[in-house]
Design a protein around this motif. Structure first.
Motif: not given
Length: 422
Positions: A24-27, A50-56, A29-38
């Motif tokens: 998944r992605t957030e702001g 603006h960042g990953h997955r901007h709410p609007a 960061y990328l979050v990999d299959e092991d839960g690590a935030a990159i």
């Protein structure tokens, strides 16, 4: 692990380790299959603004999915495309009045090249030459490869490529040579357009030049009736500090190409904007003057809805303030390397920071490049150097602490290289 059948771009699979899956992605960061935030310090190849997955933007995509999928754009139109076109004309440099949609930065530039040649052809005074700046990169389709730098990237495809007039890059103190070369090329009367990345040549090594030179190139083009195509695929949407890089030179190109940040990076979409004069050259009762270009997914309504939402974000949120703040953060952190002999050509354009690691063999194929990527990857940083050229182009939501971590890793890498340990 089962070997993947996927063939990744710009990847030598014989040398690269298996790729981690992103869950998944957030702001920032990328979050990999092991839960690590990159930390996505290069905006996933320069697309996320603006960042990953901007709410609007995500909400606009979800809403559009309730009403649309793909609609043939040669027979019908739709409100997301109409609203986006009006908004792009509002946001773009004054004087651009028509919008042609495509799917990527490469296709946006292909469209621009065809518009330029079609303009002169339909006017009964055909021109056949395109002028470009050396070290440029405009994409990986045939036309864009032809106009980009020649080398290892496209040597195998040389039989497919056409020749262009290449201007020397305006190295500091040698800007007049670039202007003189363009003037000389234009005297032939055959140069239809100058295709240029304004202020920053991205994939060519984050090479930067001043707004004054861009302005003078536009003056030369106007004197000779040559069109200017601004490839703002990377430089647009705030990257260089202004919404579009051309604004800093106070010019309006005849044609402007935009993609990447057009949807905030959420979905693939591109647009090529042009002046009324270019549109009118293709508007005729003579059907042979039609602009013959399309793709199956031209003006995808869901992608257009995402781009409309991106325009609303620019209107309603303090994006310009975020761009200015990020530019300041980059400036203060770059300062630590300005007198550092391990680095050369420490530079910045708005939110883009770059510096060259001093190594015996530089360039895109520098052996240090893969080692640097592995170093950053191990520290949960997505930083993808262009050979020995290290650059940061993060989304605008990145924090000071995020940047500190990235710059500390760059400092550490340089130290390890100096000791022969990387």
């Amino acid at each position: 692990m089962t070997r993947s059948p996927v063939w990744h771009p710009f990847t030598q699979h014989a040398l690269e380790p298996p790729m981690k899956r992103i869950a998944r992605t957030e702001g920032a960061y990328l979050v990999d299959e092991d839960g690590a935030a990159i930390l996505d310090a290069i905006s996933s190849w320069w697309v996320i603004t603006h960042g990953h997955r901007h709410p609007a933007i995500m909400a606009a995509i979800q809403e559009a999915c309730e009403a649309y999928d793909q609609i043939i754009f040669a027979e019908y139109t739709h409100e997301p495309a109409e609203e986006l076109a009006r908004g792009l004309i509002e946001f773009a440099p004054a004087g651009l009045s028509h919008v042609f949609y495509s799917d990527s930065g490469s296709t946006a530039v292909e469209v621009a090249l065809k518009m330029a040649l079609g303009f002169f052809h339909n006017a009964g005074r055909p021109r056949s030459r395109i002028a470009v700046m050396e070290h440029g990169y405009h994409g990986d389709t045939i036309g864009t490869m032809s106009t980009g730098e020649r080398g290892v990237f496209n040597a195998a495809y040389e039989p497919l490529l056409f020749e262009v007039d290449r201007l020397p890059f305006p190295e500091p103190g040698h800007e007049q040579a670039t202007l003189d070369a363009f003037e000389a090329a234009c005297r032939s009367g055959q140069v239809a357009a100058l295709l240029i990345e304004p202020l920053v040549l991205g994939a060519g090594g984050m090479k930067m030049y001043g707004a004054a030179l861009l302005r003078e190139l536009k003056r030369i083009a106007e004197r000779h009736g040559t069109l200017m195509i601004a490839d703002e695929v990377m430089t647009g949407w705030g990257r260089t500090g202004s919404l579009f890089a051309c604004e800093q030179a106070q010019i309006t190109p005849d044609i402007l190409c935009t993609s990447k940040g057009l949807t905030g990076g959420a979905l693939p979409l591109a647009a090529t904007l042009c002046t009324a004069e270019i549109f009118q050259a293709h508007r005729s009762s003579d059907r042979s003057k039609t602009f013959f270009h399309s793709s199956s997914y031209t003006a995808n309504p869901i992608a257009c809805a995402a781009a409309v939402a991106n325009l609303h974000v620019w209107r309603n949120e303090p994006v310009s303030d975020r761009v200015a703040a990020l530019s300041d953060l980059q400036r203060t952190r770059l300062a630590r390397f300005e007198a550092d002999p391990r680095f050369a050509n420490v530079r910045q354009a708005g939110t883009i920071a770059a510096l060259d690691l001093v190594v015996p063999r530089g360039g895109y194929l520098s052996e240090v490049g893969p080692r640097l990527r592995a170093h950053f990857r191990a520290r949960k940083l997505l930083i993808r150097p262009l050979g020995n050229v290290i650059y940061l182009m993060p989304p605008y939501c990145v924090t000071a602490a995020d940047l500190d971590r990235a710059y500390d890793a760059i400092d550490e890498a340089a130290g390890l290289v100096e000791k022969g340990q990387l």
